[in-house]
Enzyme design. Structure first.
Site, mmCIF file in Angstrom:
data_model
loop_
_atom_site.group_PDB
_atom_site.id
_atom_site.type_symbol
_atom_site.label_atom_id
_atom_site.label_comp_id
_atom_site.label_asym_id
_atom_site.label_seq_id
_atom_site.Cartn_x
_atom_site.Cartn_y
_atom_site.Cartn_z
ATOM 1 N NE ARG A 16 -1.150 2.483 2.900
ATOM 2 C CZ ARG A 16 -0.602 3.592 3.359
ATOM 3 N NH1 ARG A 16 -0.544 4.685 2.607
ATOM 4 N NH2 ARG A 16 -0.089 3.641 4.596
ATOM 5 C CG ASP A 17 3.200 4.446 2.962
ATOM 6 O OD1 ASP A 17 3.558 5.190 2.045
ATOM 7 O OD2 ASP A 17 3.167 4.816 4.149
ATOM 8 C CG HIS A 207 3.601 4.878 9.284
ATOM 9 N ND1 HIS A 207 2.856 3.956 8.567
ATOM 10 C CD2 HIS A 207 4.027 5.770 8.370
ATOM 11 C CE1 HIS A 207 2.848 4.289 7.281
ATOM 12 N NE2 HIS A 207 3.552 5.391 7.134
ATOM 13 C CG HIS A 209 7.316 7.943 5.503
ATOM 14 N ND1 HIS A 209 7.175 7.403 4.253
ATOM 15 C CD2 HIS A 209 6.108 7.784 6.114
ATOM 16 C CE1 HIS A 209 5.940 6.948 4.099
ATOM 17 N NE2 HIS A 209 5.262 7.159 5.218
ATOM 18 C CB CYS A 240 1.843 10.454 1.509
ATOM 19 S SG CYS A 240 0.215 11.116 1.184
ATOM 20 C CG ASN A 249 6.604 3.467 4.697
ATOM 21 O OD1 ASN A 249 6.169 3.564 3.553
ATOM 22 N ND2 ASN A 249 5.909 3.833 5.749
HETATM 23 P P1 HMG Z 1 -13.025 14.150 -3.527
HETATM 24 O O1 HMG Z 1 -12.704 14.486 -4.939
HETATM 25 O O2 HMG Z 1 -13.226 15.264 -2.547
HETATM 26 O O3 HMG Z 1 -14.242 13.122 -3.420
HETATM 27 O O4 HMG Z 1 -11.859 13.211 -2.996
HETATM 28 P P2 HMG Z 1 -15.757 13.262 -3.765
HETATM 29 O O5 HMG Z 1 -16.509 12.688 -2.605
HETATM 30 O O6 HMG Z 1 -16.095 14.648 -4.246
HETATM 31 O O7 HMG Z 1 -15.887 12.263 -5.004
HETATM 32 C C1 HMG Z 1 -15.216 12.516 -6.220
HETATM 33 C C2 HMG Z 1 -15.127 11.233 -7.023
HETATM 34 O O8 HMG Z 1 -14.343 10.254 -6.302
HETATM 35 C C3 HMG Z 1 -16.489 10.584 -7.263
HETATM 36 O O9 HMG Z 1 -16.390 9.877 -8.481
HETATM 37 C C4 HMG Z 1 -16.570 9.569 -6.146
HETATM 38 O O10 HMG Z 1 -17.416 8.478 -6.427
HETATM 39 C C5 HMG Z 1 -15.131 9.089 -6.072
HETATM 40 P P3 HMG Z 1 -16.902 10.535 -9.874
HETATM 41 O O11 HMG Z 1 -18.349 10.833 -9.637
HETATM 42 O O12 HMG Z 1 -16.064 11.777 -10.091
HETATM 43 O O13 HMG Z 1 -16.622 9.460 -10.867
HETATM 44 N N1 HMG Z 1 -14.766 8.558 -4.757
HETATM 45 C C6 HMG Z 1 -14.224 7.342 -4.558
HETATM 46 N N2 HMG Z 1 -13.895 6.357 -5.408
HETATM 47 C C7 HMG Z 1 -13.380 5.245 -4.873
HETATM 48 N N3 HMG Z 1 -13.176 5.047 -3.553
HETATM 49 C C8 HMG Z 1 -13.488 6.012 -2.669
HETATM 50 C C9 HMG Z 1 -14.054 7.230 -3.179
HETATM 51 N N4 HMG Z 1 -14.467 8.346 -2.581
HETATM 52 C C10 HMG Z 1 -14.926 9.165 -3.558
HETATM 53 N N5 HMG Z 1 -13.293 5.817 -1.357
HETATM 54 C C11 HMG Z 1 -11.139 11.415 -1.601
HETATM 55 C C12 HMG Z 1 -11.880 12.722 -1.661
HETATM 56 C C13 HMG Z 1 -10.960 11.059 -0.141
HETATM 57 C C14 HMG Z 1 -11.909 10.333 -2.319
HETATM 58 C C15 HMG Z 1 -9.741 11.599 -2.300
HETATM 59 O O14 HMG Z 1 -9.139 12.728 -1.780
HETATM 60 C C16 HMG Z 1 -8.836 10.426 -2.139
HETATM 61 O O15 HMG Z 1 -9.096 9.340 -2.650
HETATM 62 N N6 HMG Z 1 -7.722 10.595 -1.398
HETATM 63 C C17 HMG Z 1 -6.829 9.479 -1.164
HETATM 64 C C18 HMG Z 1 -5.550 9.984 -0.701
HETATM 65 C C19 HMG Z 1 -4.603 8.832 -0.411
HETATM 66 O O16 HMG Z 1 -4.834 7.677 -0.724
HETATM 67 N N7 HMG Z 1 -3.466 9.176 0.232
HETATM 68 C C20 HMG Z 1 -2.484 8.211 0.575
HETATM 69 C C21 HMG Z 1 -2.854 7.409 1.778
HETATM 70 S S1 HMG Z 1 -2.559 8.245 3.309
HETATM 71 C C22 HMG Z 1 -0.854 8.048 3.594
HETATM 72 O O17 HMG Z 1 -0.135 7.591 2.738
HETATM 73 C C23 HMG Z 1 -0.327 8.398 4.938
HETATM 74 C C24 HMG Z 1 -0.012 7.168 5.817
HETATM 75 O O18 HMG Z 1 0.925 6.308 5.193
HETATM 76 C C25 HMG Z 1 0.551 7.653 7.145
HETATM 77 C C26 HMG Z 1 1.699 8.661 6.970
HETATM 78 O O19 HMG Z 1 2.780 8.261 6.512
HETATM 79 O O20 HMG Z 1 1.439 9.819 7.266
HETATM 80 C C27 HMG Z 1 -1.276 6.364 6.109
HETATM 81 MG MG MG Z 2 3.067 6.546 5.253
#
Ligand code: HMG
Ligand code: MG
Length: 300
Positions: A16-17, A207, A209, A240, A249
């Protein structure tokens, strides 16, 4: 000098990450083989993929297929989900463990999930309650727990306050993250000591990085604060896409090597872990150096 546990738990976040920030799409079949290889190496808890928007994170667009084919019913397989839609996708799968994620920093949260931290909490609270009623394992990933790429240093008490919110809602685990690898070991020790004292019943995971090559030092400092659960990524992949400057990481192999050399059981076989890395290596856009683990593997 050291206060050492007999064993630690490694949570593998490579699929994932590790992969979410890869420029080239890693074929789904390779991701599945990577997951199987990591499991064969002994990793019992793993973030498999994310139910996020494929427009935001195209690398995770094959999440549904990964989940269908990679659940094994024996180890803890976790999928990330940021919102109602992600949780509904979880419900339509057989996956029993989910990670929600939120940043202490508002600016990061807006970049990452298009919502402020408090709006995010408002959305997640009823979802977490619902998940717990349905007996799901819930992990809350707390991003920018130390520093934010947009806001700089985060006040420690703000991180603790956000963690408290999640513990009160009933999450099983907090994974507390140094998203851009800026924490110093003294900061890691301080935060984890306080979290451990306030939340003795919650699984606490660190966690880190490795942007500034302090991940191992921070892991050791967290271990001294009583933490025995660590998120790591095979090959040190990761970062990210919405946190500029976030490198990979802590590498699983480095952490396994360090702990095993200290006499702490990780449950992970280093040679098999190397085999898992070789599965994904040809498909990566970045170089990873692991040769030295093979070179002297027989003499360790
Ligand atoms: P948005 O554009 O505000 O969402 O994004 P929305 O609710 O307006 O929807 C827009 C479109 O996205 C729609 O589709 C929804 O159906 C779809 P359309 O009508 O345009 O075809 N949608 C989705 N599709 C699939 N799965 C979903 C979903 N939700 C809405 N769950 C949203 C908001 C949260 C979806 C977007 O910002 C997003 O997907 N962000 C993901 C960010 C991400 O994955 N970041 C990396 C993970 S976090 C990380 O790495 C940190 C961590 O490792 C810890 C650390 O190191 O800090 C955990
Ligand atoms: Mg991370």
């Amino acid at each position: 000098m050291f206060n050492l546990p007999e064993k630690v738990t490694m949570i593998e976040v490579g699929p994932r990450d590790g992969l979410q920030n890869e420029k080239l799409f890693v074929p789904t079949e390779i991701k599945k083989q990577f997951i199987v290889g990591l499991r064969n190496a002994g990793l019992q808890e793993m973030e498999l993929t994310s139910f996020v928007s494929p427009k935001w994170v195209p690398q995770m667009s094959d999440a549904a297929e990964i989940v269908v084919d990679c659940l094994d019913g024996k180890t803890r397989n976790i999928v990330l989900a940021p919102n109602r839609k992600g949780i509904d996708r979880l419900y339509s799968s057989d996956c029993q463990a989910v990670a929600v994620f939120v940043g202490v920093s508002n600016s990061f949260n807006i970049k990452n999930i298009n919502k402020t931290t408090s709006d995010c909490l408002m959305e997640l609270k009823p979802l977490i309650r619902e998940l717990k009623e349905k007996n799901y394992f819930v992990r809350a990933c707390i991003s920018t727990a130390f520093y934010c790429p947009y806001e700089g240093k985060i006040v420690e008490s703000d991180t603790i306050k956000l963690c408290r919110e999640f513990v009160l809602i009933g999450v099983d685990e907090l994974s507390v993250a140094d998203t851009i690898g800026m924490a110093a070991p003294t900061e890691a020790f301080s935060l984890f000591t306080k979290l451990k004292a306030e939340f003795p019943e919650t699984m606490l995971t660190a966690h880190f990085h490795d942007t500034r090559k302090l991940a191992l030092a921070n892991i050791l400092a967290s271990l001294q604060a009583g933490i025995v659960r660590f998120d790591t990524s095979a090959g040190g992949l990761g970062g990210c896409p919405f946190a500029p400057g976030a490198a990979g990481n802590a590498a699983t192999e480095d952490v396994v090597y360090m702990f095993e050399r200290m006499g702490i059981d990780t449950g992970v076989n280093l040679a098999k872990l190397m085999d898992a890395i070789e599965v994904v290596r040809p498909h990566l856009s970045r170089q990873i150096e692991t040769g030295y683990y093979r070179l002297h593997a027989q003499t360790i």
